[in-house]
Write an enzyme that holds these catalytic residues in place. Structure first.
Site, PDB file in Angstrom:
ATOM      1  N   ASP A 418       0.773  -1.013   0.092  1.00 34.18           N
ATOM      2  CA  ASP A 418       0.064  -0.094   0.240  1.00 34.18           C
ATOM      3  C   ASP A 418       0.856   1.167  -0.138  1.00 34.18           C
ATOM      4  O   ASP A 418       2.028   1.198   0.649  1.00 34.18           O
ATOM      5  CB  ASP A 418      -0.663  -0.117   1.614  1.00 34.18           C
ATOM      6  CG  ASP A 418      -1.861   0.868   1.490  1.00 34.18           C
ATOM      7  OD1 ASP A 418      -2.156   1.160   0.464  1.00 34.18           O
ATOM      8  OD2 ASP A 418      -1.760   1.531   2.543  1.00 34.18           O
ATOM      9  N   ASP A 621      -7.169  -2.167   4.944  1.00 34.99           N
ATOM     10  CA  ASP A 621      -6.374  -3.068   4.095  1.00 34.99           C
ATOM     11  C   ASP A 621      -6.849  -4.687   4.759  1.00 34.99           C
ATOM     12  O   ASP A 621      -6.408  -5.630   4.095  1.00 34.99           O
ATOM     13  CB  ASP A 621      -4.851  -2.725   4.564  1.00 34.99           C
ATOM     14  CG  ASP A 621      -4.581  -1.443   3.832  1.00 34.99           C
ATOM     15  OD1 ASP A 621      -5.074  -1.244   2.583  1.00 34.99           O
ATOM     16  OD2 ASP A 621      -3.650  -0.929   4.243  1.00 34.99           O
TER      17      ASP A 621
END
Length: 729
Positions: A418, A621
């Site tokens: 990410d 996430d």
């Protein structure tokens, strides 16, 4: 720290045992088998499946010696003292052609000395042997029980009533060869193996005990009336004010309320550089305060603290099973019956075609087969590596959720990161102030920051912070106005100040032409640019960016050297993402991905046959972390991410991934070495013990040597695992 439910009483009444407690003895009360975690008892003992000594489910600091270890040590020392004369008496005539006692007396003395060794010293083995038959789960104790039992039983009959044996078996003087020394020596050696194994298993918990030992015992509480008192840590409640003096350990997880200091967090993150802390920053219990004094408010106490969660996670991981272990289990499941069959065949063949005395040879070789094949090292091969490895990881800020994660991590070939918070710091910072004609840099910043103090814009905070970092005092603003999508304006110290995009400046009649090129250059690098107008003149521009973490570049190079493809996954614009990817040398960019699409992207990569690890931090996430082969939570400490991730890095940076890879590689290699040690050794020993080399070379393996070799294989596996404690990460 245990699975026991803590009751938070408002008054400090003593904790009462309730039905929720598995046992009323407080902590450390559930016992489990390192190899069969489904076994959970409230008292120590040995595993009904494999016979291994059980150990505590939750480690405790005051880990008194394992009662099993005490017991086995006692049995070992006594057995050793009694066995030595037995071996001397038995071997004397063969080695030196001389015996201190007449044959018959010698035999009875051996019987007298060997009996307590076998019956008392070896009693736990016979108990486990019996259990293994009763539970129909053949294990190492099945073989040991058979071997020792047969050798001893045969010898007793031979010593006491030799006349029942046929003449062909007896020597000239009517006696039968006895094997007390084999029974006694094997029992003693197996006891030695057990003692060494239990000792080593105690030291596998050292890492956890070291972590537990980090927590300070008391805290300095500041009472509402301003007085301070030292209280035991377990009396600290959320919301208490605690003072942390220079050089002391931070007492629990909290937030700084006043003071400024740098804190050494290496014991939890594995990162050596102290971290600056001032008002509003979070601190973690057990980290060490530097030279400043801090006043903190407790935010998490007891088993909710970071340290407790780490200890809990490591303890869980140490008990988990690696997939490779299933192989070892299946093998030992059929291994024992096969060995018993081989031993019987050995006996039959030797008693039919062997040299005289046939029965003795047949018996001795069958016993040697049972003992050398004993797969005790096999059971230790994986759990001990995993225990030591997960403990070692925790000391460097790499927390592994279970053994499977360690095994998978070694196999990954793609790492998905990410961007925000993983590759970059995750919060915008002011990176440049570019003044226009005739304006001073600090003046432009001071007026802009004063104006931005009233703004809700996410970049506003970065500008205000930037001005504070330079030590600028911010004056008051009047008639503040905000135009959505354009910017803000107001009056500061009599100056008309406007801040925003080019469109904002046009509204007050300024053209941003002269700085347009400069602005474009920054935008192409993925930075945010704001123009500043002061008193209808173009005063300059402010550049705000989410800076790349210093550690990211080196870590990515390292991962590339390791043959891992790095993919960046982000919700940011493609332009920003590509600018970051260029700087870091990232292989592939997936930009403008909505949080709910992340999971699908990971699934796509896996569908291409890649082994994917995903590194992310936030709550959003979690689904993506769960979708990857290995989810890596970048230690922001959000519990959701930690739950869904297989690996948690306490300090969220990519070097942690490099470390985690090193750890997984070392542990998996260690397990393979261990399995090889234990297997190769048993497999090679069995045919020799059965007498394959006898016809050609006259080589036989005595049961005593078989017993010694068996103890040795366990020791070699254990010492190989303990090498992981010194692993450089």
């Amino acid at each position: 720290m245990s699975d026991v439910h803590h009751h938070h009483h408002v008054d400090h009444a003593p904790r009462s045992a309730s039905l929720a407690d598995p046992a009323p003895t407080g902590s450390g009360t559930i016992w489990t088998c390192p190899m069969h975690p489904q076994i959970r008892w409230d008292h120590p003992g040995s595993c009904p499946i494999c016979g291994m000594a059980l150990e505590r489910l939750q480690p405790s600091l005051d880990e008194e010696a394992n009662p099993e270890l005490k017991d086995m040590s006692r049995r070992f020392w006594l057995s050793a003292v009694l066995s030595i004369p037995v071996v001397v008496l038995a071997m004397g005539p063969e080695l030196f052609g001389w015996s201190p006692l007449p044959m018959r007396t010698s035999m009875l003395v051996q019987f007298a000395l060997a009996t307590p060794v076998v019956m008392w010293g070896g009693w736990p083995f016979f108990e486990r042997f019996w259990q293994s038959l009763k539970n129909r789960s053949p294990n190492m104790f099945t073989l040991i029980g058979l071997g020792v039992g047969v050798a001893y039983g045969y010898s007793v009959i031979g010593a006491l009533i030799p006349q029942i044996f046929p003449a062909s078996l007896r020597t000239m003087d009517g006696m039968v060869p006895v094997y007390f020394e084999a029974a006694a020596a094997i029992t003693t050696l197996v006891l030695l193996g057990q003692v060494l194994e239990l000792r080593a298993r105690a030291s596998t918990g050292k890492a956890i005990r070291a972590l537990l030992g980090l927590a300070p015992k008391t805290a300095k509480r500041v009472n509402p009336d301003g007085s301070e008192e030292d209280v035991p840590l377990d009396q600290v409640r959320v919301g208490d004010l605690l003072r942390v003096r220079p050089g002391e350990k931070v007492s629990t997880d909290g937030e700084v309320i006043e003071g400024h200091s740098s804190v050494d967090e290496s014991m939890i993150t594995g990162e050596p550089v102290p971290v600056e802390k001032s008002v509003g920053d979070k601190v973690t219990g057990a980290t060490v305060n530097g030279t400043g004094a801090l006043l903190i408010r407790a935010t998490r106490v007891g088993k909710d603290t970071m340290l407790s969660q780490i200890v809990h996670m490591v303890a869980e991981a140490q008990r988990s099973r690696a997939p490779i272990q299933k192989l070892a289990d299946q093998v030992s499941g059929w291994f024992v019956p096969v060995v018993v069959v081989v031993a019987l065949m050995t006996f039959v063949v030797w008693s039919l075609v062997g040299p005289e005395p046939r029965l003795s040879h047949a018996l001795v070789n069958a016993i040697a087969v049972l003992i050398i094949a004993c797969p005790c090292a096999l059971g230790l091969a994986t759990p001990i590596s995993i225990m030591v490895g997960t403990g070692r990881g925790a000391q460097s800020g790499v927390l592994v959720k279970n053994a499977e994660a360690l095994e998978l991590l070694e196999k990954i070939d793609t790492l998905v990161c990410d961007k925000t918070g993983t590759l970059t710091l995750g919060k915008p910072k002011l990176v440049e102030v570019k003044p226009g004609g005739g304006f001073a840099e600090n003046e432009v910043l001071r007026l802009s920051a004063a104006l931005e103090r009233g703004s809700e814009h996410p970049l506003a905070a970065a500008i205000v912070e930037g001005a504070r970092d330079r030590g600028l005092d911010l004056p008051k603003t009047s008639d503040f106005a905000s135009q959505t999508g354009k910017g803000v304006s107001g009056t500061v110290e009599g100056h008309k100040v406007a801040l925003g995009n080019a469109a904002m400046l046009v509204t007050i009649g300024i053209h941003a032409k002269s700085l347009e090129e400069e602005a474009d250059r920054h935008r192409s690098e993925g930075r945010g640019v704001m123009f500043v107008g002061i008193d209808r003149k173009l005063a300059g521009l402010l550049v705000v960016a989410d800076p790349i973490k210093e550690s990211a570049k080196g870590a990515i190079d390292e991962l590339h050297r390791d043959g891992i493809r790095v993919v960046m996954l982000t919700g940011d614009s493609l332009r920003t993402a590509e600018a970051v990817a260029r700087q870091l040398g990232i292989d592939e960019v997936m930009a403008e991905v909505l949080p709910e699409q992340k999971q699908a992207k990971i699934a796509e990569l896996r569908a291409q046959g890649r082994r994917v690890a995903m590194a992310g931090d936030g709550i959003n996430d979690a689904p993506a972390l769960a979708a990857a082969d290995v989810g890596i939570a970048m230690g922001t400490g959000t519990d959701v991410a930690m739950e869904s991730a297989a690996v948690t890095l306490v300090k969220g940076d990519l070097n942690g991934i490099v470390r985690a890879r090193k750890l997984s590689r070392a542990v998996v290699r260690n397990i393979r070495e261990n399995l090889f040690f234990s297997f190769a050794y048993n497999a090679a020993g069995v045919p020799v013990a059965a007498g394959v080399l006898y016809p050609a070379f006259g080589i036989l393996l005595s049961p005593i040597i078989a017993g010694g070799a068996m103890a040795l294989s366990s020791v070699s596996v254990i010492s190989n695992s303990l090498r992981l404690r010194r692993l450089r990460l």
